[in-house]
Design a protein around this motif. Structure first.
Motif, mmCIF file in Angstrom:
data_model
loop_
_atom_site.group_PDB
_atom_site.id
_atom_site.type_symbol
_atom_site.label_atom_id
_atom_site.label_comp_id
_atom_site.label_asym_id
_atom_site.label_seq_id
_atom_site.Cartn_x
_atom_site.Cartn_y
_atom_site.Cartn_z
ATOM 1 N N UNK A 2 0.848 -1.192 0.000
ATOM 2 C CA UNK A 2 0.000 0.000 0.000
ATOM 3 C C UNK A 2 0.883 1.242 0.000
ATOM 4 N N UNK A 3 0.412 2.266 -0.672
ATOM 5 C CA UNK A 3 1.238 3.455 -0.852
ATOM 6 C C UNK A 3 1.126 4.469 0.277
ATOM 7 N N UNK A 4 0.029 4.518 0.947
ATOM 8 C CA UNK A 4 -0.219 5.597 1.895
ATOM 9 C C UNK A 4 0.135 5.190 3.326
ATOM 10 N N UNK A 5 1.445 5.202 3.581
ATOM 11 C CA UNK A 5 1.987 4.820 4.877
ATOM 12 C C UNK A 5 2.695 6.023 5.470
ATOM 13 N N UNK A 6 2.472 6.253 6.750
ATOM 14 C CA UNK A 6 3.107 7.380 7.429
ATOM 15 C C UNK A 6 3.794 6.908 8.699
ATOM 16 N N UNK A 7 5.073 7.240 8.813
ATOM 17 C CA UNK A 7 5.796 7.073 10.065
ATOM 18 C C UNK A 7 5.564 8.324 10.894
ATOM 19 N N UNK A 8 5.075 8.155 12.096
ATOM 20 C CA UNK A 8 4.907 9.277 13.025
ATOM 21 C C UNK A 8 5.949 9.113 14.118
ATOM 22 N N UNK A 9 6.785 10.128 14.253
ATOM 23 C CA UNK A 9 7.832 10.122 15.271
ATOM 24 C C UNK A 9 7.522 11.237 16.270
ATOM 25 N N UNK A 10 6.964 10.887 17.434
ATOM 26 C CA UNK A 10 6.718 11.912 18.449
ATOM 27 C C UNK A 10 7.989 12.147 19.267
ATOM 28 N N UNK A 11 8.279 13.406 19.529
ATOM 29 C CA UNK A 11 9.488 13.748 20.293
ATOM 30 C C UNK A 11 9.150 14.881 21.255
ATOM 31 N N UNK A 12 8.928 14.518 22.493
ATOM 32 C CA UNK A 12 8.543 15.491 23.505
ATOM 33 C C UNK A 12 9.773 16.204 24.055
ATOM 34 N N UNK A 13 9.608 17.461 24.372
ATOM 35 C CA UNK A 13 10.673 18.239 25.009
ATOM 36 C C UNK A 13 10.769 17.881 26.486
ATOM 37 N N UNK A 14 11.929 18.111 27.044
ATOM 38 C CA UNK A 14 12.134 18.087 28.498
ATOM 39 C C UNK A 14 11.749 16.796 29.194
ATOM 40 N N UNK A 15 12.413 15.728 28.840
ATOM 41 C CA UNK A 15 12.231 14.482 29.585
ATOM 42 C C UNK A 15 12.627 14.730 31.041
ATOM 43 N N UNK A 45 7.375 4.703 3.243
ATOM 44 C CA UNK A 45 6.380 5.679 3.661
ATOM 45 C C UNK A 45 6.957 7.062 3.856
ATOM 46 N N UNK A 46 6.069 7.965 4.143
ATOM 47 C CA UNK A 46 6.456 9.337 4.472
ATOM 48 C C UNK A 46 6.784 9.410 5.959
ATOM 49 N N UNK A 47 7.513 10.460 6.354
ATOM 50 C CA UNK A 47 7.922 10.632 7.743
ATOM 51 C C UNK A 47 7.429 11.975 8.256
ATOM 52 N N UNK A 48 6.756 11.937 9.409
ATOM 53 C CA UNK A 48 6.296 13.152 10.085
ATOM 54 C C UNK A 48 6.859 13.153 11.506
ATOM 55 N N UNK A 49 7.540 14.225 11.870
ATOM 56 C CA UNK A 49 8.016 14.404 13.244
ATOM 57 C C UNK A 49 7.096 15.416 13.904
ATOM 58 N N UNK A 50 6.583 15.057 15.081
ATOM 59 C CA UNK A 50 5.715 15.945 15.835
ATOM 60 C C UNK A 50 6.371 16.219 17.186
#
Length: 158
Positions: A2-15, A45-50
């Motif tokens: 399938x073509x519509x795959x998204x990697x979501x990488x969450x990265x919170x500040x201040x552990x 897939x595409x990559x999104x960093x939040x």
């Protein structure tokens, strides 16, 4: 595949337990860099960093991710991951006008998940299309440990 795959990488500040952990290095690369490279090497897939950290978003931009999402105020700070993923999906679909088939949530704190692992898991998920979700687990060798190397400039972990 399938073509519509998204990697979501969450990265919170201040552990709170490990300050600036997202910028500590393993073999000379930050956790963010390892994660982005492993997702990209999979070629699936595409990559999104939040993030709620401008420094993380700036670094993600440097590594040419497909999309960067600065979290809305309601999602900043410590909290559950589900609303962050939901926000990232809605943001991606609004920006690209593409409905996603598969979402891969990949935390920065798992730098030893490699491109081949992503490919194997997604192929399995697609082949067995009865599943709605898939989680990966692994048995670790009891002798696993972190080694800290410090010099005048930075800390690295091996």
């Amino acid at each position: 595949m399938k073509e519509n795959i998204l990697f979501i990488i969450p990265a919170r500040a201040n552990s709170t337990r490990f300050p600036k952990k997202n910028f500590f290095k393993i073999k000379g690369k930050t956790l963010l860099q390892h994660k982005i490279e492993n997702c990209r090497k999979s070629g699936i897939g595409k990559i999104l960093v939040t993030s709620d950290d401008p420094e993380i978003l700036k670094s993600a931009k440097k590594f040419n991710v497909d999309l960067i999402r600065e979290r809305p105020n309601l999602l900043k700070g410590d909290g559950p991951t589900t609303p962050i993923v939901y926000d990232a999906v809605k943001y991606y679909e609004k920006e690209t006008k593409i409905k996603l088939d598969i979402i891969v949530l990949s935390q920065l704190t798992t730098p030893f998940i490699f491109a081949s692992d992503f490919i194997e898991a997604i192929n399995y998920f697609i082949k067995h299309d009865i599943f709605k979700s898939l989680i990966s687990c692994s048995i670790l060798d009891n002798n696993f440990s972190w080694l800290v190397f410090e010099d005048n400039k930075e800390k690295s972990y091996f």
